[in-house]
Each structure stands twice: as structure tokens, then as C-alpha cells.
Scaffold this motif. Structure first.
Motif, PDB file in Angstrom:
ATOM      1  N   TYR A  29       0.820  -1.215   0.000  1.00 19.08           N
ATOM      2  CA  TYR A  29       0.000   0.000   0.000  1.00 19.08           C
ATOM      3  C   TYR A  29       0.854   1.266   0.000  1.00 19.08           C
ATOM      4  O   TYR A  29       0.437   2.300  -0.524  1.00 19.08           O
ATOM      5  N   THR A  30       2.063   1.176   0.550  1.00 19.15           N
ATOM      6  CA  THR A  30       2.988   2.304   0.467  1.00 19.15           C
ATOM      7  C   THR A  30       3.373   2.544  -0.988  1.00 19.15           C
ATOM      8  O   THR A  30       3.335   3.674  -1.485  1.00 19.15           O
ATOM      9  N   GLN A  43      -8.434  -0.247   3.439  1.00 16.26           N
ATOM     10  CA  GLN A  43      -7.491   0.233   2.427  1.00 16.26           C
ATOM     11  C   GLN A  43      -8.215   0.568   1.124  1.00 16.26           C
ATOM     12  O   GLN A  43      -7.888   1.541   0.460  1.00 16.26           O
ATOM     13  N   ASP A  46     -10.399   3.772   1.513  1.00 20.08           N
ATOM     14  CA  ASP A  46      -9.604   5.001   1.494  1.00 20.08           C
ATOM     15  C   ASP A  46      -9.231   5.439   0.089  1.00 20.08           C
ATOM     16  O   ASP A  46      -8.806   6.573  -0.107  1.00 20.08           O
ATOM     17  N   ARG A  47      -9.313   4.524  -0.859  1.00 20.66           N
ATOM     18  CA  ARG A  47      -8.820   4.825  -2.212  1.00 20.66           C
ATOM     19  C   ARG A  47      -9.936   4.888  -3.244  1.00 20.66           C
ATOM     20  O   ARG A  47      -9.635   4.901  -4.440  1.00 20.66           O
ATOM     21  N   GLU A  72       1.771  -6.848  16.410  1.00 18.43           N
ATOM     22  CA  GLU A  72       1.336  -5.828  15.446  1.00 18.43           C
ATOM     23  C   GLU A  72      -0.011  -5.258  15.841  1.00 18.43           C
ATOM     24  O   GLU A  72      -0.528  -4.380  15.158  1.00 18.43           O
ATOM     25  N   VAL A 114      -9.209   2.785   8.585  1.00 15.31           N
ATOM     26  CA  VAL A 114      -7.809   2.473   8.844  1.00 15.31           C
ATOM     27  C   VAL A 114      -7.320   3.183  10.108  1.00 15.31           C
ATOM     28  O   VAL A 114      -6.587   2.612  10.916  1.00 15.31           O
ATOM     29  N   GLU A 115      -7.755   4.450  10.310  1.00 13.25           N
ATOM     30  CA  GLU A 115      -7.322   5.212  11.490  1.00 13.25           C
ATOM     31  C   GLU A 115      -7.827   4.558  12.777  1.00 13.25           C
ATOM     32  O   GLU A 115      -7.081   4.425  13.747  1.00 13.25           O
ATOM     33  N   ASP A 121      -5.908   1.437  13.461  1.00 11.56           N
ATOM     34  CA  ASP A 121      -4.560   1.731  13.952  1.00 11.56           C
ATOM     35  C   ASP A 121      -4.598   2.056  15.441  1.00 11.56           C
ATOM     36  O   ASP A 121      -3.779   1.576  16.218  1.00 11.56           O
ATOM     37  N   ARG A 128      -3.150  -0.224  18.921  1.00  8.37           N
ATOM     38  CA  ARG A 128      -2.297   0.282  20.009  1.00  8.37           C
ATOM     39  C   ARG A 128      -2.995   0.145  21.355  1.00  8.37           C
ATOM     40  O   ARG A 128      -2.395  -0.267  22.339  1.00  8.37           O
TER      41      ARG A 128
END
Lengths: 426, 305
Positions: A84-85, A107, A110-111, A199, A392-393, A396, A400
Motif C-alpha cells: 500500500y505504500t 485500504q 480510502d482509495r 502488530e 484504517v485510522e 490503527d 495500540r
């Protein structure tokens, strides 16, 4: 000295120039032009380089060549870690491909600005394939599903037998599940749950794998369509279960430093844990576990119920799917390629070689063992996975927070209020 | 100066003017490639990056948003945590400099086997951070050899990379292990300039090793020590990405985030290039401060001589 003054003056000019142009242009870059010319379609994915996807790609290419013999197809396999990067950078620099592979969910969503809605092109495939929801945004479909991805709860039937539990009737309620864990840990050397959260992916599997046993049907449907109440008692219950299983020692030790891929799965397949919430396709699934455990020893159970009114179901979505870029020369030709990549012959080859549950449910899986049969039988009543609906946010942040919950540096209430804020903002 | 204002008494004025022009242009032509490389590949992207940090992401892509991205950064506990970790790195700097300094001292004082140590110490410096990270991820795993060793002497296992209070120290420790060889070589080069008669005099006077180190070696190596301080600092701030990526992925709970990791996540994973530009600008400013400190330190030590 004079040089220093000049130097300083030059710097002032550079800085002033920088500030006067500040805040113009776009960080995301110009709109890309077509990846290939009219007679070449460029496809990006992370699969086509694998040996076990070779037959699939061949079958898809052959199908497409029948329809458009004049168009060449070029597959570019990228490393998945960087996919994705690289894709983002390629889109920004105007070198995006015509057709590209996406994971279902965040992903892709977002696109969607860069993608062609495929609804009119894939109408004929609607009934044949399942898993469209993960590639849908705002009522439009942006990719066609190749495989299905979901989160069955796998259990080791052999360990159940050793512990004196009946492997044919796995626990159906959360209390039974926790009691069973105690028995297994008492009578065998194994721990109850294999968990890898280095992860932060562990929480995604946990939420989706167990959610259907905790949320009521109404709450579940609301969650999927975006009406999420993070502070409701049942949502809170899921996150409490996350911390309780850790405190009660049901997980393998050091979950926060254990990688899900593939250390946690290795713990399960080496018989050191009785359960793991795994995947249906690609990795961490029945075929992977079958390398060390006999296929007959791998069972699949539905989520244990902890709330009355909850209906446990198999959580799954479209796993990976091909999408068409907005800048391609002829979207219809590119969409035809997507249809070839999801044709029955191609998907059959993918299932047989790569061990993926394909999006075409008509494919015969009778020779692959009880776990696959269980999974496929659950597809009809299956529901979209809870975590796939999140941005995605939010994911993420949830990753955490899940680590902080395990290490005890945040409370469940605090974590949920942070997640509620992030979910509303995205 | 050959290109001064010579009066026009040249017998062949036109050719002379051409030659004079060529002479005047020559230095510019000669420095042009270097200047172009710096301007096109360094300054222009830098200005562009700063510029993008004032634009928005997503729906407001391409529109000026003023300082919004910086406000977002300062309100993001993850970025603030990353900056706090930068502070921690600065605080750990003396340790990271003292280790190669001490080991170089032992080699210089010819402890038995010093030749072997010299090459062994440098060995990790040639390994890629990814390989170093993978090795230590195995060693420090919860069920890995280090915990097995601790268990055999009756100490409880520690989740080296999974405990938020411990993980950052492990990553920094591994970084120091992987890079101290280079600093050690710089120290050994510094020792070559040390006046041995001072050492001999101290020994004859009966000074113990700690006193020799403190009163003879440290003052004699002050310039080397300053240089190693600055280079180690820059190394810590800019080249820990590989280790973080492999060993902790920024976790647990964001405890091992550094600005460069944050930039990568925002740009590559969360599709927020403008916010990433703002974070990169902040990191750049931090590096400018470090760089200016470097210049002033080196200039001051230059004056001392």
C-alpha cells in the motif's frame, strides 16, 4: 565575512520563497495518467509472483485472451509489506496501474476516489460470487472478490480429547468456553488461546471472531452499517473479555511481543494452545495448520455466546479483490480483466493450489477435511466481520489500545471513549 | 584578480572580452553541477515538503489549511510520545558514547586479546539493521534464549519487547550494540594523537586506572568525544527505523514510536501525506538544532587548540 552575509541573505530568500508558496499544491500529488497504453493493461498485486498462484493467473489470462486477444496483460507482483505504500506512491506520482488488488475493507475504502465503480460491469457475477460487501462503499462496488477472508475459531480436537472434553461438541457459551479452558490447562501442557498481538492484529481477530456471540443481531447490523455505539454494555463486554482472558492466563505468555504471523499460529499448530482465531484463506488457516496437525484434528467452532439474543455466525468478507483504476484508458476492458480474474476456472485453480476459500461457493471442497466443510457450511449464514467495517485510522488506534489493555496501561472505559472519538472523526 | 576592470587598451578587444567572459563564467559553470544537485535534489524537495505541511489531507487535499497539521500533531499523543522518546534518546546519549569510549580505552591499554576484540567489536557495524533486529527479536522473544537463561538461574521471565516500560530501552540497547563499532574506530583514531608521555608520567606517579582515564585520557580526547557525541546523536535520530520496524513495529501501545516511524505510518499506511510532511518538518527542525549544536561545538573545540 562578506560571504557569510551573502549566505545568510540567500537563506532568507529561500525561506521567504518557501513561506510564500506555503500551503499550495497537493501533498497527494497530481491525478495519475493511465498505467499502460491502450493495448496493455498493467495489473498490480502481491499474488502473481507466488508459485501457488501460477495456475490461477494462467487460467485468468487464458479467459481474458479469449475475450480481448489484442490486449496484453502485464502482472507486476509487489511485496505485500510495502504494497500500500508503493501503491500510494505510484498513484501520487501518476504511475498507477490499470487494475490492482486490494484487501477488503479500509485500504480500499480510502482509495475509492481513484477507482471505477464496477456495478454495471459485474452484474452477471453478483449471484455467483459472495463477499461483495467488503468492496462496497456508499452503495457502489469497487472490486470483485477473489477469495473470502474470515475469522473462524479453530480448536485442536486432539487436545480436547486429552483433556476429557468432547471434541464433537465444542463449547457454545462463554462460560463453557472459560471452564473448558481451565480443564485443558489443568490436564494438558497446553495453554488455552494462541494470541499474537505484536502488530496489534490480535484484537481485530478477537473482535470479529467472538463479536457475534456478544452483540445482539440488531447491534451487529448497526455496527456494520456505521451506527456504532462504543459505550454500549455489549461492546464494552468484548473488550472486557479481551483483558479478562489475559488476566486469567488463558493466552500464551508475552502476547504483546508475539507476532500473529506466524508465531501465534505456530503455537497453535505445534499443539501448545488449544484454540486460535485464525483466517480462512492464504495463511494462518486450515491448510497451514494441516502441515503439523492431522486435518481430522482441526475443528472449527462458532463464537461462544455470552449475551442472550446473540446469534453466533461465521464472520467473513471478501478477502482480496481486483479493482479498476479511474485513469485506465478503457474501463470496460479493464473490468473484463477483473471478471476473468474472478471466473470459476481461475478461482478453482486458486482454491486448489493456494488453499484459499474462493469467493465462488459452487467450488467443490469435499476432499479438504472437516474444518473446510464447517467453514463453507457457515458461509450462507455468515455476517461481515466487525473490524472490517472500521476505518484504517480507527484500526490503527485500536491496535495500540489493545496492547495497552494487555499491559494494563489503559482502562477499558478510557480505550472505548478514545475509539468512539476516532470512529466519529473518520 | 584577473577579471578586474582593465581599461580597454587591448589590441584585439573582442577576443579578449570573450576570453574575459569565459574566465568570469568558468567558476559558475564548474560549480553548477554541485549547485544543481543541491538545489534540485535537496532544497527544492525540502521547500516542497514544508509547503505541503500547510495543506490538507483527504477531502481538503490541495487546499491551504494553515497550521492545522501542526495543531493535529501536537494534539496527537502518539507524536508527542515519539518526541518524548527523542528526549529519552538524548538522555541515553552519554551511555551510548561511554561504551565505545571505555572499550576503546581497554584496547588502547592493550588488555590481553585486544587485537581480536578490535575486529569483533566492529563486526556488528557491517550488519544491516533488519538482520540485527531479526536476530535480537529471536533472542529477546518471550520464549527465547535470554528468558530461558534467566529461568535457569531462577529469575522470572521478562517480556523484553512486549512491556511498554522495557521495550524502548531494548531497542536503543540493540542500536548501540549494532553501531558502537564505528564510534570505537573513531576513538581509536583519537588515541593515536594522545601524548603517551603523559600516560607514562601518570603511571610512574602510581595513578590507578580510573584516575588515568579521568585525568589523562578524557581531557586528551575531548575533541574526539565531542565528535562522537554528535554523530551518535544523529545516528540515533535518523537510523533506528529498521530496528523499530522489525523488533516492535512501534509497539507495544506506541511506546517505541520515533518521529521517522510516525512519518512512515501516516504517509504509507494512513494515506495522510500532508500530516506526514508536517511531522517531517518538525523532525527536520530538531535535526537543525542538533546540527547547529554540532557546528558550535566543533568551532569551539577548534578555537581551544
Amino acid at each position: 565575512m562578506e560571504y557569510a552575509v551573502k549566505n545568510r541573505a540567500l537563506w532568507t530568500v529561500v525561506l521567504a520563497a518557501g513561506l510564500t508558496v506555503a500551503g499550495c499544491g497537493s501533498a497527494a500529488g497530481p491525478a495519475p495518467s493511465s498505467g499502460g497504453d491502450g493495448n496493455t493493461l498493467v495489473v498490480w498485486d502481491w499474488k502473481s509472483g507466488d508459485d501457488d498462484a501460477a495456475a490461477y493467473i494462467e487460467a485468468a489470462k487464458a479467459d481474458f485472451a479469449d475475450k480481448h486477444p489484442e490486449v496484453e496483460v502485464e502482472f507486476v507482483a509487489q511485496p505485500f509489506d510495502q504494497y500500500y505504500t508503493l501503491l500510494g506512491a505510484a498513484i501520487q506520482s501518476g504511475k498507477g496501474p490499470d487494475v490492482m488488488l486490494f484487501n477488503g475493507g479500509g485500504q480500499l475504502r480510502d482509495r475509492v476516489d481513484s477507482l471505477v465503480p464496477l456495478d454495471s460491469y459485474v452484474a452477471e457475477d453478483r449471484e455467483r460470487l459472495v463477499g461483495w460487501n467488503a468492496f462496497t462503499e456508499g452503495g457502489r462496488t469497487y472490486a470483485a472478490p477473489v477469495t473470502l477472508q474470515g475469522h473462524p475459531i479453530y480448536y485442536n480436537r486432539n487436545l480436547y480429547e486429552q483433556a476429557g472434553l468432547d471434541p464433537d461438541s465444542p463449547p457454545t457459551t462463554w462460560t463453557e468456553f472459560v471452564d473448558g479452558c481451565a480443564t485443558i490447562m489443568d490436564r494438558t501442557d497446553a495453554t488455552c488461546i494462541a494470541l499474537g498481538n505484536k502488530e496489534g492484529i490480535g484484537i481485530e481477530f478477537f473482535l470479529s471472531g467472538l463479536g457475534s456471540g456478544v452483540l445482539t443481531d440488531q447491534e451487529y447490523d448497526d455496527w456494520i452499517v456505521g451506527k456504532r455505539n462504543w459505550t454500549s454494555p455489549n461492546v464494552k463486554r468484548i473488550f472486557e473479555m479481551w483483558t479478562e482472558t489475559e488476566r486469567a492466563g488463558l493466552n500464551n505468555e508475552g502476547a504483546n511481543s508475539t507476532a500473529m504471523f506466524n508465531d501465534a499460529f505456530a503455537i497453535f499448530s505445534s499443539g501448545e494452545a488449544a484454540h486460535v482465531i485464525g483466517l480462512m484463506s492464504d495463511v494462518g488457516h486450515w491448510q497451514d495448520f494441516g502441515e503439523f496437525l492431522a486435518p481430522a484434528d482441526i475443528g472449527v467452532m462458532r463464537a461462544p455466546v455470552s449475551t442472550t439474543g446473540a446469534t453466533p455466525s461465521l464472520p467473513y468478507d471478501g478477502g482480496i479483490g481486483y479493482a479498476v483504476a479511474r485513469w485506465t484508458a478503457d474501463p470496460e476492458v479493464a473490468a473484463d480483466l477483473v471478471r476473468s480474474l474472478t471466473s470459476k476456472d481461475a478461482l478453482e485453480a486458486f482454491y486448489a493450489d493456494a488453499g484459499a476459500i474462493a469467493a465462488d461457493t459452487a467450488i467443490d471442497v469435499s476432499d479438504a477435511g472437516p474444518a473446510v466443510a464447517d467453514i463453507v457450511s457457515g458461509l450462507e449464514t455468515g455476517e461481515p466481520a466487525l473490524h472490517v467495517a472500521l476505518s484504517v485510522e480507527t484500526l490503527d488506534l485500536m491496535r495500540r489500545l489493545s496492547q495497552q489493555l494487555l499491559s494494563g496501561s489503559v482502562t477499558v472505559d478510557d480505550a472505548l471513549s478514545q475509539l468512539a472519538t476516532a470512529d466519529q472523526g473518520s | 584578480m584577473p577579471t578586474g576592470s582593465t581599461p580597454a587598451i587591448d589590441p584585439v578587444p573582442r577576443r579578449a572580452t570573450r576570453r574575459r567572459n569565459a574566465e568570469r563564467l568558468a567558476p559558475y559553470v564548474l560549480v553548477a553541477p554541485a549547485v544543481l544537485v543541491v538545489v534540485v535534489l535537496r532544497l527544492y524537495p525540502l521547500v516542497l515538503g514544508v509547503n505541503f505541511s500547510f495543506t490538507g489531507d483527504g477531502d481538503s487535499d490541495g487546499t491551504a489549511v494553515g497550521l492545522d497539521n501542526y495543531v493535529t500533531l501536537m494534539g496527537d499523543p502518539l507524536f508527542v510520545g515519539a518526541l518524548r522518546n527523542v528526549g529519552l534518546l538524548v538522555a541515553l546519549l552519554p551511555v551510548a558514547v561511554a561504551i565505545p569510549g571505555l572499550l576503546a580505552t581497554f584496547i588502547y591499554l592493550r588488555v590481553p586479546g585486544h587485537r581480536i576484540f578490535r575486529s569483533v567489536y566492529f563486526f556488528p557495524a557491517v550488519l544491516s539493521p533488519v538482520i540485527v533486529g531479526a536476530i535480537f527479536t529471536l533472542l529477546l522473544a518471550f520464549d527465547g534464549p535470554l528468558n530461558a537463561l534467566l529461568g535457569s538461574v531462577g529469575l522470572g521471565p521478562v517480556d523484553w519487547l512486549g512491556d511498554p516500560d522495557v521495550a524502548i530501552f531494548m531497542v536503543v540497547g540493540v542500536h548501540v550494540w549494532a553501531t558502537f563499532g564505528m564510534a570505537l574506530v573513531v576513538f581509536l583514531a583519537g588515541f593515536a594523537t594522545l601524548d603517551t608521555s603523559l600516560l607514562d608520567a601518570a603511571r610512574i606517579d602510581g595513578a590507578a586506572l580510573p584516575r588515568i582515564i579521568w585525568h589523562v585520557i578524557v581531557p586528551g580526547l575531548s575533541r574526539t568525544i565531542q565528535f562522537v557525541f554528535v554523530t551518535t546523536m544523529i545516528g540515533m535520530l535518523t537510523s533506528m527505523f529498521g530496528l523499530l520496524y522489525v523488533m516492535t513495529s512501534g509497539g507495544p501501545g506506541g511506546a517505541t514510536y520515533l518521529p521517522e516511524y510516525y512519518i512512515w505510518i501516516q504517509q504509507g499506511q494512513l494515506n495522510r501525506p500532508a500530516l506526514a510532511s508536517a511531522a517531517a518538518t518538525v523532525l527536520f527542525l530538531v535535526m537543525v538544532v542538533v546540527g547547529l549544536l554540532q557546528v558550535s561545538v566543533l568551532r569551539r573545540s577548534g578555537r581551544e587548540d
